[in-house]
Design a protein around this motif. Structure first.
Motif, mmCIF file in Angstrom:
data_model
loop_
_atom_site.group_PDB
_atom_site.id
_atom_site.type_symbol
_atom_site.label_atom_id
_atom_site.label_comp_id
_atom_site.label_asym_id
_atom_site.label_seq_id
_atom_site.Cartn_x
_atom_site.Cartn_y
_atom_site.Cartn_z
ATOM 1 N N ASN A 261 0.825 -1.205 0.000
ATOM 2 C CA ASN A 261 0.000 0.000 0.000
ATOM 3 C C ASN A 261 0.861 1.257 0.000
ATOM 4 O O ASN A 261 1.881 1.320 0.686
ATOM 5 C CB ASN A 261 -0.895 0.026 1.238
ATOM 6 N N LYS A 262 0.417 2.241 -0.759
ATOM 7 C CA LYS A 262 1.008 3.571 -0.735
ATOM 8 C C LYS A 262 -0.116 4.575 -0.549
ATOM 9 O O LYS A 262 -1.080 4.593 -1.320
ATOM 10 C CB LYS A 262 1.785 3.856 -2.023
ATOM 11 N N LEU A 263 0.019 5.395 0.463
ATOM 12 C CA LEU A 263 -1.016 6.362 0.796
ATOM 13 C C LEU A 263 -0.375 7.745 0.886
ATOM 14 O O LEU A 263 0.545 7.950 1.671
ATOM 15 C CB LEU A 263 -1.682 5.976 2.124
ATOM 16 N N ILE A 264 -0.857 8.662 0.062
ATOM 17 C CA ILE A 264 -0.348 10.028 0.041
ATOM 18 C C ILE A 264 -1.388 10.940 0.681
ATOM 19 O O ILE A 264 -2.545 10.958 0.266
ATOM 20 C CB ILE A 264 -0.046 10.504 -1.389
ATOM 21 N N VAL A 265 -0.982 11.680 1.703
ATOM 22 C CA VAL A 265 -1.864 12.613 2.379
ATOM 23 C C VAL A 265 -1.381 14.028 2.107
ATOM 24 O O VAL A 265 -0.217 14.360 2.378
ATOM 25 C CB VAL A 265 -1.907 12.361 3.899
ATOM 26 N N ASN A 266 -2.254 14.853 1.561
ATOM 27 C CA ASN A 266 -1.969 16.275 1.362
ATOM 28 C C ASN A 266 -2.597 17.058 2.503
ATOM 29 O O ASN A 266 -3.816 16.987 2.719
ATOM 30 C CB ASN A 266 -2.539 16.760 0.027
ATOM 31 N N TYR A 267 -1.779 17.792 3.239
ATOM 32 C CA TYR A 267 -2.244 18.556 4.386
ATOM 33 C C TYR A 267 -2.365 20.030 4.017
ATOM 34 O O TYR A 267 -1.662 20.532 3.125
ATOM 35 C CB TYR A 267 -1.273 18.411 5.558
ATOM 36 N N PHE A 268 -3.273 20.713 4.705
ATOM 37 C CA PHE A 268 -3.316 22.162 4.589
ATOM 38 C C PHE A 268 -1.986 22.725 5.100
ATOM 39 O O PHE A 268 -1.383 22.182 6.014
ATOM 40 C CB PHE A 268 -4.470 22.735 5.419
ATOM 41 N N GLY A 269 -1.532 23.793 4.479
ATOM 42 C CA GLY A 269 -0.237 24.347 4.837
ATOM 43 C C GLY A 269 0.866 23.916 3.900
ATOM 44 O O GLY A 269 2.009 24.358 4.025
ATOM 45 N N GLY A 270 0.549 22.994 2.935
ATOM 46 C CA GLY A 270 1.524 22.629 1.910
ATOM 47 C C GLY A 270 2.340 21.391 2.181
ATOM 48 O O GLY A 270 3.240 21.064 1.401
ATOM 49 N N THR A 271 2.080 20.665 3.260
ATOM 50 C CA THR A 271 2.859 19.471 3.579
ATOM 51 C C THR A 271 2.205 18.228 2.978
ATOM 52 O O THR A 271 0.985 18.105 2.983
ATOM 53 C CB THR A 271 2.986 19.276 5.102
ATOM 54 N N ARG A 272 3.048 17.319 2.485
ATOM 55 C CA ARG A 272 2.579 16.033 1.981
ATOM 56 C C ARG A 272 3.343 14.925 2.681
ATOM 57 O O ARG A 272 4.533 15.058 2.947
ATOM 58 C CB ARG A 272 2.806 15.914 0.471
ATOM 59 N N ARG A 273 2.651 13.825 2.944
ATOM 60 C CA ARG A 273 3.320 12.671 3.525
ATOM 61 C C ARG A 273 2.971 11.418 2.744
ATOM 62 O O ARG A 273 1.823 11.209 2.347
ATOM 63 C CB ARG A 273 2.922 12.481 4.995
#
Length: 296
Positions: A261-273
């Motif tokens: 599994n690969k899960l990309i989370v885009n957060y407010f403030g410009g951060t991605r994990r």
């Protein structure tokens, strides 16, 4: 909702147009058409000619439903289907009345049904009817974040086609987060009542994996994963982010007996994990790893 036609994009700077063209594959399936959203406006573009062909105003939600059609809801509760033609004109196929402000749309390719969400109701629409075929009122459970429709694969219904798919309860599992926690709902189950998976009131967005086997829920401080087969929570990690999540992309591939599994989370403030983890068919892998990356 108003629509403005444009034969060229002279009012947009070349840098802006180039940015839109670079985003084509994210929005347009295999066709030359793609969209970009700014505030409550949707720009419909044709990458083959480099033009913005239509601007749709007062938009509350938008969803691609085929390579040249989008479903659009407006502030007045109306849902319209726009179709992009080869002559670069956009036409409206039909109008449906959600009844209230609709802020989220989801499309299911297997059943060819559209789901719309307002704060306390989920409606499921057929392209052939002006009234919802299924509707769920959510008293005291205001849907405040994302809404997800499970994409179920390998049901053995392929030979029966769309009619068989529409009769299968496996194709009608929905997940949403509310002020009361994380819930799942299936209108084809006998109870037809929402089921709570978690009472975590801080969850902001949910998403099913690309194969429909897992459900992810993300808040500012937590990532949780459930198996969509038995709804057992199988993964949890503390994230401790400064801002909450904007959206999730969740992809799963299977090799032998291992689900990667690969899960990309885009957060407010410009951060991605980027979260990477693996589940064995019989056991959960202990080798899950998470990589944090900053966006440009």
């Amino acid at each position: 909702m108003s629509v403005q036609q444009s034969q060229n994009c002279a009012f947009l700077c070349p840098l802006f147009v180039n940015l839109l063209l670079r985003l084509t594959n994210l929005f347009s399936f295999s066709s030359p058409f793609f969209i970009q959203v700014f505030g409550d406006e949707v720009f419909v573009c044709d990458s083959s000619i480099g033009n913005v062909i239509t601007t749709i105003e007062y938009v509350s939600a938008v969803k691609w439903i085929s390579e040249n059609r989008i479903a659009v809801s407006s502030y007045d509760g109306k849902i319209k289907i726009f179709e992009m033609k080869e002559n670069n004109l956009t036409t409206t196929r039909f109008v449906k009345e959600h009844g209230r402000y609709c802020y989220y749309l989801e499309w299911n390719e297997r059943t060819q049904y559209l789901a719309s969400v307002c704060d306390k109701r989920i409606n499921i629409w057929s392209m052939d009817h002006d009234r919802p075929i299924y509707s769920q009122k959510l008293p005291l459970q205001k849907v405040r974040g994302k809404f997800a429709w499970r994409m179920c694969t390998g049901n053995g219904e392929e030979e029966g086609g769309i009619e068989m798919a529409r009769k299968s309860a496996k194709n009608f599992t929905f997940a949403y987060d509310s002020m009361k926690g994380i819930f799942i709902w299936n209108p084809l189950e006998s109870e037809q009542q929402s089921r709570r998976l978690s009472d975590d009131e801080y969850i902001k967005t949910v998403a099913f994996s690309s194969d429909g086997r897992f459900l992810a829920a993300v808040s500012r401080g937590t990532l949780k994963i459930w198996s969509a087969e038995d709804w057992v929570q199988i993964y949890k990690v503390n994230t401790d982010m400064k801002y909450g999540p904007r959206n999730i992309s969740f992809f799963t591939t299977k090799s032998t007996n291992l689900y990667e599994n690969k899960l990309i989370v885009n957060y407010f403030g410009g951060t991605r994990r980027l979260f990477e983890f693996a589940f064995e068919e019989s056991n959960i892998s202990d080798s899950a790893k998470e990589i944090s990356t900053e966006s440009d």
